[in-house]
Each structure stands twice: as structure tokens, then as C-alpha cells.
Design a protein around this motif. Structure first.
Motif, PDB file in Angstrom:
ATOM      1  N   VAL A 153      12.098  48.969  48.470  1.00 18.90           N
ATOM      2  CA  VAL A 153      13.176  48.491  49.257  1.00 18.90           C
ATOM      3  C   VAL A 153      13.482  47.103  48.691  1.00 18.90           C
ATOM      4  CG1 VAL A 153      14.230  47.372  51.331  1.00 18.90           C
ATOM      5  CG2 VAL A 153      12.592  49.237  51.640  1.00 18.90           C
ATOM      6  N   VAL A 154      14.598  46.915  48.183  1.00 26.48           N
ATOM      7  CA  VAL A 154      14.987  45.515  47.274  1.00 26.48           C
ATOM      8  C   VAL A 154      15.986  45.060  48.343  1.00 26.48           C
ATOM      9  CG1 VAL A 154      16.253  44.639  45.366  1.00 26.48           C
ATOM     10  CG2 VAL A 154      14.464  46.532  45.178  1.00 26.48           C
ATOM     11  N   ILE A 155      15.943  43.770  48.666  1.00 32.85           N
ATOM     12  CA  ILE A 155      16.807  43.223  49.523  1.00 32.85           C
ATOM     13  C   ILE A 155      17.671  41.842  48.507  1.00 32.85           C
ATOM     14  CG2 ILE A 155      17.173  41.369  51.361  1.00 32.85           C
ATOM     15  CD1 ILE A 155      14.791  42.739  52.673  1.00 32.85           C
ATOM     16  N   GLY A 156      18.837  42.110  48.644  1.00 33.47           N
ATOM     17  CA  GLY A 156      19.546  41.154  47.657  1.00 33.47           C
ATOM     18  C   GLY A 156      19.907  41.838  46.424  1.00 33.47           C
ATOM     19  N   GLY A 157      20.732  41.028  45.591  1.00 30.96           N
ATOM     20  CA  GLY A 157      21.287  41.397  44.043  1.00 30.96           C
ATOM     21  C   GLY A 157      21.894  40.533  43.495  1.00 30.96           C
ATOM     22  N   PRO A 158      22.698  40.885  42.561  1.00 30.29           N
ATOM     23  CA  PRO A 158      22.724  42.180  41.975  1.00 30.29           C
ATOM     24  C   PRO A 158      21.697  42.757  41.193  1.00 30.29           C
ATOM     25  CG  PRO A 158      24.008  40.456  40.696  1.00 30.29           C
ATOM     26  CD  PRO A 158      23.204  39.553  41.831  1.00 30.29           C
ATOM     27  N   LEU A 159      21.532  44.028  41.535  1.00 33.10           N
ATOM     28  CA  LEU A 159      20.503  44.795  40.672  1.00 33.10           C
ATOM     29  C   LEU A 159      21.017  45.009  39.320  1.00 33.10           C
ATOM     30  CD1 LEU A 159      19.350  47.256  43.499  1.00 33.10           C
ATOM     31  CD2 LEU A 159      18.459  45.264  42.862  1.00 33.10           C
ATOM     32  N   ASN A 160      20.144  45.086  38.209  1.00 34.36           N
ATOM     33  CA  ASN A 160      20.606  45.311  36.970  1.00 34.36           C
ATOM     34  C   ASN A 160      20.245  46.523  36.613  1.00 34.36           C
ATOM     35  OD1 ASN A 160      17.706  45.172  35.902  1.00 34.36           O
ATOM     36  ND2 ASN A 160      18.242  42.699  36.111  1.00 34.36           N
ATOM     37  N   GLU A 161      20.739  47.363  35.389  1.00 35.97           N
ATOM     38  CA  GLU A 161      20.536  48.553  34.881  1.00 35.97           C
ATOM     39  C   GLU A 161      18.862  48.476  34.764  1.00 35.97           C
ATOM     40  OE1 GLU A 161      23.108  49.900  32.143  1.00 35.97           O
ATOM     41  OE2 GLU A 161      22.077  52.069  32.023  1.00 35.97           O
ATOM     42  N   ALA A 162      18.262  47.823  34.090  1.00 37.06           N
ATOM     43  CA  ALA A 162      16.843  47.876  33.831  1.00 37.06           C
ATOM     44  C   ALA A 162      16.109  47.986  35.025  1.00 37.06           C
ATOM     45  CB  ALA A 162      16.556  46.672  32.820  1.00 37.06           C
ATOM     46  N   LEU A 163      16.223  47.174  36.095  1.00 39.30           N
ATOM     47  CA  LEU A 163      15.583  47.068  37.204  1.00 39.30           C
ATOM     48  C   LEU A 163      15.680  48.598  38.090  1.00 39.30           C
ATOM     49  CD1 LEU A 163      13.841  45.781  39.205  1.00 39.30           C
ATOM     50  CD2 LEU A 163      15.838  44.852  40.459  1.00 39.30           C
TER      51      LEU A 163
END
Lengths: 180, 266
Positions: free
Chosen positions: A159-169
Motif C-alpha cells: 500500500v502506498v499512501i501519497g504520490g505522485p508515483l513514478n514509473e520506476a516505483l
């Protein structure tokens, strides 16, 4: 000399007590194969739900079992949510043939606003409309974006709270979901 | 449960915030104790923050190397401030190594300084356990106890609270140590206390590192650590009265010479 023996007796007694508690505290033999509970928590089965999609269809999470699912809770007013949409789309295009589904779950916004946003951003992964945020409540969404990574067996793996997520992650989390 | 903490318009994940708070509070207490004993408290702050920086960088690099296939086509993502891309184990190990190297190169690494840091470490560990209670991590097994808490669709042992209370008890013991205690005693007291806590509460955790046979790995390690610490502490305590028995026991009490003046012993 006597104090030495008392010390040894004290420690020896403690070791015996310790070993007894360790024996009593062993995990049950069937603990590894016990059915998982349903809860929005890493290691648990993802709670099922059915929602209307922006394209008029409906989506049920359990129908997606057998595929890896990224569940992304978002809203048009959320800047990090908007910022990570292109990365989500690129990952979706790259891995959909490997059995990845990305499901965006919009929180509490009218369909027309979502459709206007999607016309600008152009994502092809399915968008579900959680009009009363009931699914968000089940998944304990307190901040956006919140992203759940669900494996092919329906178990939440991250579970990841927050962002923005990048493509690598995103790519780094997907491998485990797809069993790579 | 409080998975996020609202600070103005931002909702921040609870767990990393509590870890930072625990780090700061532990370092603050360690510096205070060290300064009270005439040791280089400032060095602990420097070592702590260098360790934090080194740990974050090292933990990020370890994560990237472990997922190189994902990062090699997006090298800019290595420098992203997104906290999710971090290998926690490597971050802790590298952070501790950086801090120890800093102290060692300045000739400040000593048992006395380590002793001074132990109350701070106990406080930090207690705060981390309380943070787990807030965020719902390290949760307990289902229970019918009247003090069980509602968490993850069941009533459960608040094992995070049990651990926190155990560590606060260790902190109380460390705080009451007299200043003339043997060097290294504080380290072994923390090892004993934390080892006992892991041994005692691990079976009440829902998620455990399991060994073959269903044995709980941290429980076994906790017992070994506690027994070792108990051996060392009792051996040191047994050695102390022997220094006072410096008179011939055959001499009658009335003519037994008076013990030497206290200042002669130091």
C-alpha cells in the motif's frame, strides 16, 4: 562460591521458563495454510466491491482474480493524483498483456467531471466511480492518492499512501504481483 | 487507528512520521544524558543526523539496485522524494554504520557514550511501538480480553502497547541507575529488557518470523539475548561485593580494622 551456584540456578530456572513459553507460543501447524481474512491491509485478502465505470459498464474486484491489480484511489482536484496518471498509463500499456489491471477509483465526484478530466488526460485503464466513497471507506482511504497493489490471488502486497508515483516505483512493485 | 496524520492540507502517513519523532526524541534524550555525564553530547546529534542521511541514501540505493530493471530506464526516479522506494533493513544498517564510523574517527566511540545513549534508544523503541499502535502495524492476535482493541476486522491484543510499556519500564530502570554503575551495564540492561519483551509478547503477535516447527524466531533470539544479558549483569554484580571483602574474616569483629575511606576506592 555459593553465590555462583545461586546465579546459575537463577539463570537456569529462567532458561527453563523461557523454553516453556517458547514451546507454548509456537504457531499452530496449520497457520501457514489457514484461510486469509478480508481486510484492507498488507497480507490480507482485498475487500470485494462492485462499482459503475465511467464507460457505463460495471466492475467487480473479484472478477479480476487471476490478474494483478493496482487499485488507485484518486480525485480530479488532487494534484499528485493528476501528476501520476501518465505513469500509470505507461505502466498499464507496458504490462497489461502480462496480466496487469489498473483500476482507478474516483472518490465522490460526478460522472460528468470525471469524463471531462479523462478527455484531457487520456488514460485507457478502467475508471470506477465511487460516488459515495463507500469503497474508499472500506479501504480506509484517508489521503489521496492511495494505491493498493493486489496479487493474482487477491492478496494485498503493498500500500502506498501519497504520490505522485513514478514509473520506476510502479514497475518495481509490479514484478512481485505478477510473480516474476 | 490512524494511518495518516492531517497537517494542514497534507495527509502524511503515520508510520514514517512516528519513526522520525522517535529518532529525534531518542537523540534528544541521549544527548541530555551524555551531557549530564560530561560526555560529548553534541557528537551524538551529529552522528545521529549523519546516520539518518546516510541511511536514507543507502536505503534508497539498495532499493534501486534490488529493482535495477525498473530503474535503469528511468534514472531520474532514483532521486525522487517518494519515500516508498526504500529498503528499510539496509537503511538501518548503513545508517548505524555511518554513525559509528563518525564517532570512531573522532575517537569518541566508548562504552560510556554507548551507555549514555541507551535511555534514548529505549525511548525511541517505545515510541516506535506506540506508532505501530496508531498505524495498525505489528498487530496482535484476536482476543476476548476486555482490553482488546478493534483492529483489522477483529478484536485483538494491543501487543504494540504491551511492548511500549515494557520499554518504558526499561527506560525507568535505566533512568534510575546510579552514576557509579559499571560501564556497559546500561547496554546489558537494555538488551535484557528488550529481549524479555520480545520473548514475552511475540506469541501474541499476529505476524511473526517463523522458523521450522512453528517456533517464533524473534522470541528465541529475545530469550538468548535476555539470558546472555542476565549472565553478564549477575556476574558483574557478584564481582562487586568481593572488592569490599578485603579484610581477614578470622579477625574478631571488635578489632576488625575500619573499612578504607570511600575516596580511596575510586
Amino acid at each position: 562460591m555459593r553465590s555462583n551456584w545461586r546465579r546459575i540456578a537463577l539463570i537456569g530456572g529462567f532458561v527453563i521458563l523461557g523454553l516453556i513459553w517458547i514451546q507454548l507460543g509456537r504457531a499452530p501447524a496449520d497457520s501457514a495454510s489457514a484461510p486469509l481474512s478480508v481486510s484492507p491491509r498488507i497480507g490480507f485478502l482485498a475487500p470485494d466491491f462492485t462499482l459503475d465505470r465511467s464507460d457505463g459498464e460495471t466492475v467487480t474486484l473479484s472478477d479480476l482474480q487471476g490478474q494483478a491489480v493496482i487499485l488507485n484511489f484518486w480525485a480530479t482536484w488532487c494534484a499528485p493524483c493528476r501528476a501520476e496518471m501518465p505513469a500509470l498509463e505507461r505502466v498499464y500499456q507496458a504490462r497489461r498483456d502480462n496480466g496487469l489491471v489498473i483500476l482507478g477509483v474516483n472518490q465522490m465526484e460526478p460522472k460528468e467531471r470525471v469524463e471531462r478530466f479523462l478527455a484531457e488526460v487520456e488514460v485507457t485503464f478502467p475508471i470506477a466511480l465511487d460516488l459515495d466513497a463507500e469503497v474508499g471507506r472500506i479501504y480506509r482511504v484517508h489521503a489521496m492518492p492511495t494505491t493498493y497493489f493486489i496479487d493474482r490471488q487477491g492478496v494485498i502486497r503493498d500500500v502506498v499512501i501519497g504520490g505522485p508515483l513514478n514509473e520506476a516505483l510502479l514497475q518495481s512493485k509490479i514484478g512481485a504481483l505478477l510473480g516474476e | 487507528m490512524l494511518p495518516t496524520i492531517q497537517i494542514g492540507p497534507a495527509a502524511l502517513p503515520t508510520r514514517p512520521l512516528i519513526w522520525l519523532l522517535a529518532f529525534y526524541a531518542g537523540l534528544w534524550l541521549a544527548e541530555r544524558v551524555a551531557a549530564r555525564r560530561g560526555l560529548a553530547g553534541d557528537a551524538l546529534w551529529n552522528a545521529g543526523f549523519l546516520g539518518l542521511g546516510g541511511g536514507l541514501i543507502g536505503g534508497r540505493l539498495a532499493y534501486v539496485l534490488g529493482h535495477w530493471a525498473a530503474y535503469r530506464s528511468d534514472l531520474g526516479a532514483i532521486f525522487s522524494l517518494r519515500p516508498g522506494a526504500l529498503s528499510l533493513g539496509w537503511a538501518l544498517a548503513i545508517g548505524c554504520a555511518v554513525a559509528l564510523v563518525y564517532l570512531s574517527r573522532r575517537g569518541l566511540l566508548s562504552v560510556a557514550l554507548a551507555d549514555a545513549a541507551m535511555p534514548g534508544l529505549a525511548l525511541a523503541l517505545a515510541l516506535i511501538s506506540l506508532g505501530n499502535l496508531l498505524s495498525g502495524d505489528a498487530y496482535g492476535i484476536p482476543s476476548d480480553a476486555p482490553w482488546a482493541i478493534d483492529l483489522w476486522e477483529a478484536r485483538r491484543h494491543p501487543v504494540q502497547a504491551y511492548e511500549a510499556l515494557s520499554l518504558l519500564a526499561v527506560l525507568a530502570v535505566l533512568w534510575r541507575r546510579r552514576s557509579g554503575a559499571p560501564p556497559g551495564q546500561a547496554i546489558w540492561i537494555l538488551v535484557l529488557g528488550y529481549g524479555l519483551a520480545r520473548w514475552l509478547w511475540e506469541p501474541l503477535r499476529a505476524e511473526s518470523w517463523l522458523w521450522p516447527g512453528g517456533y517464533r524466531g524473534w522470541q528465541v533470539i529475545g530469550l538468548v539475548a535476555a539470558v546472555t544479558a542476565l549472565w553478564v549483569l549477575t556476574r558483574a554484580a557478584a564481582a562487586m561485593p568481593a572488592r569490599a571483602e578485603s579484610v581477614d574474616p578470622n579477625i574478631p569483629t571488635r578489632v576488625r580494622p575500619a573499612p578504607p575511606h570511600t575516596s580511596d576506592r575510586e
